[in-house]
Design a protein around this motif. Structure first.
Motif, PDB file in Angstrom:
ATOM      1  N   ALA A   9       0.680  -1.090  -0.093  1.00 14.55           N
ATOM      2  CA  ALA A   9      -0.125   0.002  -0.025  1.00 14.55           C
ATOM      3  C   ALA A   9       0.888   1.269   0.008  1.00 14.55           C
ATOM      4  N   ALA A  10       0.443   2.449  -0.182  1.00  7.78           N
ATOM      5  CA  ALA A  10       1.042   3.711  -0.276  1.00  7.78           C
ATOM      6  C   ALA A  10       1.326   3.861   1.120  1.00  7.78           C
ATOM      7  N   ALA A  11       2.610   4.687   1.368  1.00  6.65           N
ATOM      8  CA  ALA A  11       2.929   4.819   2.626  1.00  6.65           C
ATOM      9  C   ALA A  11       2.060   5.758   3.690  1.00  6.65           C
ATOM     10  N   SER A  12       1.192   6.735   2.591  1.00  7.49           N
ATOM     11  CA  SER A  12       0.133   7.630   3.216  1.00  7.49           C
ATOM     12  C   SER A  12      -1.200   6.914   3.382  1.00  7.49           C
ATOM     13  N   GLY A  13      -1.149   5.785   2.857  1.00  5.22           N
ATOM     14  CA  GLY A  13      -2.583   5.126   2.930  1.00  5.22           C
ATOM     15  C   GLY A  13      -3.752   5.709   1.811  1.00  5.22           C
ATOM     16  N   ARG A  14      -3.180   6.553   0.880  1.00  4.40           N
ATOM     17  CA  ARG A  14      -4.080   7.342  -0.071  1.00  4.40           C
ATOM     18  C   ARG A  14      -4.163   6.148  -1.081  1.00  4.40           C
ATOM     19  N   THR A  15      -5.463   6.399  -1.858  1.00  2.59           N
ATOM     20  CA  THR A  15      -5.865   5.677  -3.171  1.00  2.59           C
ATOM     21  C   THR A  15      -6.189   6.521  -4.171  1.00  2.59           C
ATOM     22  N   LEU A  16      -6.377   6.023  -5.364  1.00  2.36           N
ATOM     23  CA  LEU A  16      -6.659   6.694  -6.519  1.00  2.36           C
ATOM     24  C   LEU A  16      -7.743   6.046  -7.264  1.00  2.36           C
ATOM     25  N   ALA A  17      -8.904   6.849  -7.594  1.00  2.00           N
ATOM     26  CA  ALA A  17      -9.970   6.188  -8.288  1.00  2.00           C
ATOM     27  C   ALA A  17      -9.690   6.198  -9.734  1.00  2.00           C
ATOM     28  N   VAL A  18     -10.246   4.882 -10.409  1.00  2.00           N
ATOM     29  CA  VAL A  18      -9.963   4.591 -11.731  1.00  2.00           C
ATOM     30  C   VAL A  18     -11.417   4.604 -12.319  1.00  2.00           C
ATOM     31  N   ASP A  19     -11.534   5.496 -13.160  1.00  2.00           N
ATOM     32  CA  ASP A  19     -12.928   5.649 -13.849  1.00  2.00           C
ATOM     33  C   ASP A  19     -13.132   5.147 -15.097  1.00  2.00           C
ATOM     34  N   ASN A  20     -14.343   4.446 -15.653  1.00  2.00           N
ATOM     35  CA  ASN A  20     -14.733   4.254 -16.865  1.00  2.00           C
ATOM     36  C   ASN A  20     -15.226   5.286 -17.724  1.00  2.00           C
ATOM     37  N   PRO A  21     -14.406   5.760 -18.630  1.00  2.00           N
ATOM     38  CA  PRO A  21     -15.039   7.044 -19.440  1.00  2.00           C
ATOM     39  C   PRO A  21     -16.125   6.753 -20.113  1.00  2.00           C
ATOM     40  N   ALA A  22     -16.760   5.607 -20.354  1.00  2.00           N
ATOM     41  CA  ALA A  22     -17.708   5.248 -20.959  1.00  2.00           C
ATOM     42  C   ALA A  22     -18.960   5.577 -20.328  1.00  2.00           C
ATOM     43  N   THR A  23     -19.053   5.397 -19.060  1.00  2.00           N
ATOM     44  CA  THR A  23     -19.882   5.554 -18.155  1.00  2.00           C
ATOM     45  C   THR A  23     -19.955   6.441 -17.111  1.00  2.00           C
ATOM     46  N   GLY A  24     -18.650   6.892 -16.828  1.00  2.00           N
ATOM     47  CA  GLY A  24     -18.249   7.852 -15.840  1.00  2.00           C
ATOM     48  C   GLY A  24     -18.414   7.208 -14.367  1.00  2.00           C
ATOM     49  N   THR A  25     -18.380   5.964 -14.283  1.00  2.00           N
ATOM     50  CA  THR A  25     -18.274   5.225 -13.148  1.00  2.00           C
ATOM     51  C   THR A  25     -17.139   4.887 -12.657  1.00  2.00           C
ATOM     52  N   VAL A  26     -17.004   4.483 -11.261  1.00  2.00           N
ATOM     53  CA  VAL A  26     -15.736   4.450 -10.812  1.00  2.00           C
ATOM     54  C   VAL A  26     -15.554   2.791 -10.910  1.00  2.00           C
ATOM     55  N   LEU A  27     -14.289   2.212 -11.506  1.00  2.00           N
ATOM     56  CA  LEU A  27     -14.056   0.951 -11.870  1.00  2.00           C
ATOM     57  C   LEU A  27     -13.519   0.278 -10.350  1.00  2.00           C
TER      58      LEU A  27
END
Length: 486
Positions: free
Chosen positions: A22-40
């Motif tokens: 995991a990142a040392a900070s604990g942060r995460t990054l959202a990955v989006d589907n550009p066809a639907t605008g939803t988060v994968l």
């Protein structure tokens, strides 16, 4: 958050040394589907501390990896090539979900990406040197070629798998360790590729992968710190200039594959069907989101109307939609900012007098879609003549004189690729030699090939990727002088 088996199978953490973290900070990054605008899904979001640990792992592994037999390095790449092809459907779907290109195109990219590993698996055992006698006969010159050292590889979102293999392949073959930073929009293809290389037998610490939403915080300390000896970057010219400045502090060896503003020239003797076919490839590959995309289409006035009619019919017949749906020809653009840029450039051109032959209007509904668009009678002062469109927009200009069109084609700070369509061999060679680009497509709209040197001149970059010279970017020459008395 919706789940999908192909996404669930991909690691979501950073690859540092021999494990996933995991990142040392604990942060995460959202990955989006550009066809639907939803988060994968969400993946680890690295920071400077993670970059420092990745560099330490790469430096620790460098000496042992450099001593690894070339054949062993090549066999790892060959195994990875085979695994990629075995999992082509899953990798293609993963790519389509995170960046939008239709599945048919994604499958093509998977095959293209795998070929870089096969090519450089063969180049690994062909790293040569030299031995010579000095002119005065008193010395012998022994020339070695050795890995440059730990590398920082930065890949873009538009070809997330192929740009990874195009950089990793020669680095592995040369004996370099790496830190790989993918674009934040498309981390999943890179994480899947990282896992495949580990499965293929790549030792711990040789490839360290950092997904991050803050590239500046991760990259700048690496380049200015002295531990990285090579940068390979594919992306915009604007960012490339910044990285080149950062590399200057510690004289990091640099190769940059930057933006393009490709002219596509159709002479009056061209096979118009072949020219339209070529433009559909050069313009519409990856929805026009490619540095090699035809940006300025110059058609001889004598055939301009006929060419425009044929092109418009082809573009209007394309199906726009979710790349996972059967029959889709054109997927969404990568994000709202990318679509807004395309929309702005089209509006500017129309406001200056360009005529819309098809497309030109943003559709309603979710997703970042833009329709295939043809603009005719585009004035030469339109903003898109000096800006990468990066979208499915063909801008048509007319010309009458060969010298004039060559001058206009060269009137740009970029010089990646150009395209020429003519039946006249003398003209093809003459114009091809005069165009100020690193690559020229003569009667073809596709120039990319793992066996050929890819790269540009002027502000389109430094160095070459692929071909026999691609591995040179990751090797240094060392000369040993040996006194000799006969």
């Amino acid at each position: 958050m919706p789940t999908h088996p192909v996404i669930d199978s991909v690691p979501k953490q950073l690859r540092i040394g021999e494990g996933w973290e995991a990142a040392a900070s604990g942060r995460t990054l959202a990955v989006d589907n550009p066809a639907t605008g939803t988060v994968l899904c969400e993946v680890a979001d690295a920071g400077p501390e993670d970059a420092a640990r990745a560099l330490a792992a790469a430096r620790e592994a460098q000496q042992g990896w450099a001593r690894t037999a070339p054949r062993a390095r090549g066999e790892i790449l060959r195994r990875a090539h085979e695994i990629i092809l075995e999992r082509a459907e899953d990798l293609a779907l993963l790519m389509t979900l995170e960046m939008g290109k239709p599945l048919a195109e994604a499958r093509g990219e998977v095959a293209y990406a795998a070929e870089f590993f096969r090519w450089f698996s063969e180049e690994a055992v062909r790293i040569d040197g030299g031995f010579a006698t000095s002119p005065d006969g008193r010395n012998r010159h022994l020339v070695l070629r050795q890995p440059v050292g730990p590398c920082l590889l930065i890949t873009p979102w538009n070809f997330p798998l192929a740009m990874g293999t195009r950089k990793i392949g020669p680095a592995v073959a040369a004996g370099c360790t790496m830190i790989l930073k993918p674009a934040p929009q498309t981390p999943l293809s890179t994480l899947a590729l990282t896992a495949i290389l580990a499965e293929a037998g790549l030792p711990p610490g040789v490839l360290n992968t950092l997904t991050t939403s803050d590239a500046a915080a991760v990259v700048e300390p690496l380049l200015r710190g002295g531990g990285i000896r090579k940068l390979s970057f594919t992306g915009s010219t604007q960012v490339g200039r910044i990285l080149l400045t950062q590399c200057a502090d510690t004289v990091v060896r640099t190769s940059l594959e930057l933006g393009g503003n490709a002219p596509f020239i159709v002479f009056d003797d061209a096979d118009l069907d072949a020219a339209v076919d070529g433009l559909m490839v050069a313009k519409m590959r990856n929805m026009g989101e490619a540095c090699t995309a035809a940006n300025r289409v110059y058609v001889h006035a004598g055939v301009a109307e006929d060419f425009a009619a044929r092109l418009t019919a082809r573009m209007a017949a394309l199906t726009v939609g979710d790349g996972t749906a059967p029959g889709t020809d054109v997927g969404p653009l990568i994000d709202a900012a990318g679509r807004d840029k395309v929309e702005r450039l089209v509006r500017d051109a129309v406001g200056r007098g360009a005529k819309v032959l098809t497309g030109g209007e943003v559709p309603e509904g979710p997703g970042t879609f833009y329709p295939p668009t043809v603009l005719a009678q585009v004035p030469r002062d339109a903003e898109l003549t000096g800006t990468e469109i990066f979208g499915p927009v063909a801008a048509l200009f007319t010309f009458e004189d060969e010298d004039d069109v060559v001058r206009i084609a060269n009137d740009t700070e970029w010089g990646l690729v150009s395209y020429v369509f003519t039946r006249d061999l003398d003209r093809a060679l003459r114009v091809g030699e005069r165009l100020e680009t690193g690559m020229v497509g003569l009667n073809t709209g596709l120039v990319s090939n793992p066996a050929a040197p890819f790269g540009g001149v002027k502000q389109s970059g430094l160095g070459r990727e692929g071909g026999r010279v691609g591995i040179d970017e990751f090797l240094e020459y060392k000369y040993l002088a040996i006194p000799y008395s006969s």
